[in-house]
Design a protein around this motif. Structure first.
Motif, PDB file in Angstrom:
ATOM      1  N   ASP A 124     -10.762 -46.877  39.690  1.00 31.83           N
ATOM      2  CA  ASP A 124     -10.406 -47.659  40.881  1.00 31.83           C
ATOM      3  C   ASP A 124      -9.330 -48.706  40.531  1.00 31.83           C
ATOM      4  OD1 ASP A 124     -10.335 -49.520  42.994  1.00 31.83           O
ATOM      5  OD2 ASP A 124     -12.459 -49.212  43.463  1.00 31.83           O
ATOM      6  N   ASN A 147      -4.825 -38.658  42.860  1.00 33.05           N
ATOM      7  CA  ASN A 147      -4.624 -38.562  44.306  1.00 33.05           C
ATOM      8  C   ASN A 147      -5.718 -39.292  45.103  1.00 33.05           C
ATOM      9  OD1 ASN A 147      -6.504 -36.710  43.484  1.00 33.05           O
ATOM     10  ND2 ASN A 147      -5.459 -34.916  44.352  1.00 33.05           N
ATOM     11  N   PHE A 148      -6.958 -39.303  44.590  1.00 34.60           N
ATOM     12  CA  PHE A 148      -8.057 -39.973  45.269  1.00 34.60           C
ATOM     13  C   PHE A 148      -7.731 -41.447  45.540  1.00 34.60           C
ATOM     14  CE2 PHE A 148     -12.225 -42.191  45.125  1.00 34.60           C
ATOM     15  CZ  PHE A 148     -12.858 -41.540  46.156  1.00 34.60           C
ATOM     16  N   TRP A 149      -7.164 -42.132  44.558  1.00 36.40           N
ATOM     17  CA  TRP A 149      -6.797 -43.550  44.732  1.00 36.40           C
ATOM     18  C   TRP A 149      -5.492 -43.697  45.504  1.00 36.40           C
ATOM     19  CZ3 TRP A 149     -11.219 -45.332  43.745  1.00 36.40           C
ATOM     20  CH2 TRP A 149     -11.974 -44.910  42.644  1.00 36.40           C
ATOM     21  N   GLU A 151      -4.513 -41.872  47.889  1.00 34.56           N
ATOM     22  CA  GLU A 151      -4.827 -41.701  49.310  1.00 34.56           C
ATOM     23  C   GLU A 151      -5.727 -42.818  49.827  1.00 34.56           C
ATOM     24  OE1 GLU A 151      -6.484 -37.747  49.287  1.00 34.56           O
ATOM     25  OE2 GLU A 151      -4.617 -36.996  48.410  1.00 34.56           O
ATOM     26  N   GLY A 152      -6.724 -43.198  49.025  1.00 32.13           N
ATOM     27  CA  GLY A 152      -7.767 -44.103  49.529  1.00 32.13           C
ATOM     28  C   GLY A 152      -7.498 -45.575  49.280  1.00 32.13           C
ATOM     29  N   GLU A 173       0.903 -35.898  41.953  1.00 31.27           N
ATOM     30  CA  GLU A 173       0.563 -37.296  42.231  1.00 31.27           C
ATOM     31  C   GLU A 173       1.826 -38.146  42.404  1.00 31.27           C
ATOM     32  OE1 GLU A 173      -3.518 -36.922  39.519  1.00 31.27           O
ATOM     33  OE2 GLU A 173      -1.725 -37.897  38.724  1.00 31.27           O
TER      34      GLU A 173
END
Lengths: 302, 302
Positions: A124, A147-149, A151-152, A173
């Motif tokens: 994170d 990509n998770f971070w 995007e989020g 990414e």
């Protein structure tokens, strides 16, 4: 001369067309630490559960890896399960059990706070920033993300990137973070976010590095057997930053050799499951593979 | 010192995310000839229809390209229509009108039969073999092919390959021809079919060459604007074989520089539609890009 690494220490269950490995040692900080420890001492900050035993710890002992920052928590260790098809550049995540990792709040031990080099593994971006708040003016901060971070937590990630010197990121990414399809444009856009150097990892297609001095391209080593690509990116980062940290002076030449050193380490990582190949690797083998990279890419001027 | 090239001369209609070009000059022999003619004289064998006029011919005039072998037939010129998405490595063929090309029977003019170097563009492997039957002991035969022939005329292609020194092929074709997913294994299997050298083209990811002396990797030049990749492979082949043919002595060093020269030419090709960029290219620009490739890939030993 030491590197502080903050990231995951995990169990991986991996299936490739060539076999399966269950609950073997994995995690970004694990691969990074073992790779970097060939060059400089490493201070590892992460978290494991009660199921992380002596057998797993043995991977780090006898190396220059300090485990004072490896927290042990009630519960189970982070467990990632993934599957690769013949196209080893693409993988499918079967299951991500964060377990104790979801409660991870990096606490940097007092003795680590003056680490000259910091590697922020893929966690994170808010936690990445908290790590930087706890260290005293490192010479160099390198960072990974996913990509998770992107995007989020895009804004949080951008705040972190303002304090990052080198971003290591894969090509998809880089495209997602920058909004640019072309990697040259993507790298320029990312460099404008903070990092002076962007290293774009392209798996079997090698690495492109963009610095203030221009660009550098290195291929992946053409191996006849790629057994399991898990951890190759973190192993690259470990070899890259380990070599950088061991160099007396920074500079474009050193960055280029660091990319090749990272690629050399990664080329061993993929030869076996988990950290198996890295754990029986020797420095002469690394140096020999570096020389093979030179042979692979060298040509005379016209 | 001349090169004989046998292949298509065509009209291309191309759509990319950046624009559209209708009925512009294309074809493997066109791209190859213009690229190779920067280094040595080229003898072109192909066929066009009545619609191929002075405007198109102008691309070849004023260069060292002999057109005595360019047959003119009743009917229309080969017309290929394709479309690229943002991922310029993949393309969709909208339409292939072979027109006069379907009747193409390469007749090698008497004065071409002693060409020291032969490039067999991507045509029916039966025709490729007929070309070789008409020439007198060339020093070097290079060849291109595609999945259509690998699938439809595998045995004929294998017969041709027995007489080929260098096969230029893209990565998916190498996999299909060899039945091996891994490119190192694929190259070894193809070298066992005849060619002593296999050059695997990976588009934006560069080139891998496998010879009896080992392997060589070159990146594609990281361009900020890739406008249209059509013809890049044939332009690569032209620069590669043109440089080889111009070299006094063969050898691994020359092959490596030839790969870089091919990559340099290809990097110009993709900057514009059709042969537009190649036609206004100068030798000093080529040499400068070669030097940029050196700068892009160079690193010092450890």
């Amino acid at each position: 001369m030491s590197i502080l690494v903050v990231g995951s220490v995990a169990f991986d269950t991996v299936e490739t067309p060539f076999g399966k490995a269950e609950r073997v040692l994995g995690g970004s900080a694990s691969f990074f630490s073992v790779a970097a420890s060939f060059f400089v001492p490493v201070n590892l900050v992460g978290v494991v559960g009660r199921d992380f035993g002596e057998k797993e710890l043995a991977a780090f002992t006898g190396r220059h890896i300090d485990l004072a920052g490896l927290e042990r928590m009630e519960g189970e260790t982070f467990h990632w399960q993934g599957k690769y098809s013949y196209d080893l550049n693409a993988r499918e995540t079967i299951c991500t059990d964060l377990n104790v990792f979801q409660f991870f709040k990096p606490r940097i031990p007092e003795k680590y706070r003056r680490s000259e080099h910091v590697f922020l593994g893929n966690i994170d971006p808010v936690l990445q920033l908290e790590v930087l708040d706890q260290v005293e003016k490192p010479r160099l901060v390198a960072c990974d993300t996913m990509n998770f971070w992107i995007e989020g937590k895009r804004e949080e990630l951008k705040r972190t990137l303002r304090q990052v010197d080198i971003l290591l990121i894969n090509d998809s990414e880089a495209r997602e973070l920058s909004g640019e399809w072309n990697v040259v444009k993507a790298a320029r856009a990312i460099r404008a976010m903070g990092p002076h150097t962007v290293v774009i990892k392209k798996g079997e297609h090698g690495v492109l590095m963009f610095t203030e001095d221009g660009s550098f391209a290195a291929p992946a080593y053409p191996l006849e057997e790629v057994f399991d690509p898990t951890g190759a990116g973190d192993t690259f980062a470990g070899g890259f930053l380990g070599y950088l940290a061991s160099a007396k002076q920074p500079g474009d030449d050193v960055l280029r050799r660091a990319v090749v050193m990272g690629s050399a380490l990664a080329s061993f990582c993929v030869e076996a499951f988990s950290l198996d190949r890295l754990l029986r690797l020797t420095r002469p083998e690394i140096d020999e593979r570096f020389r093979l990279f030179k042979r692979l890419t060298h040509f005379e001027p016209i």
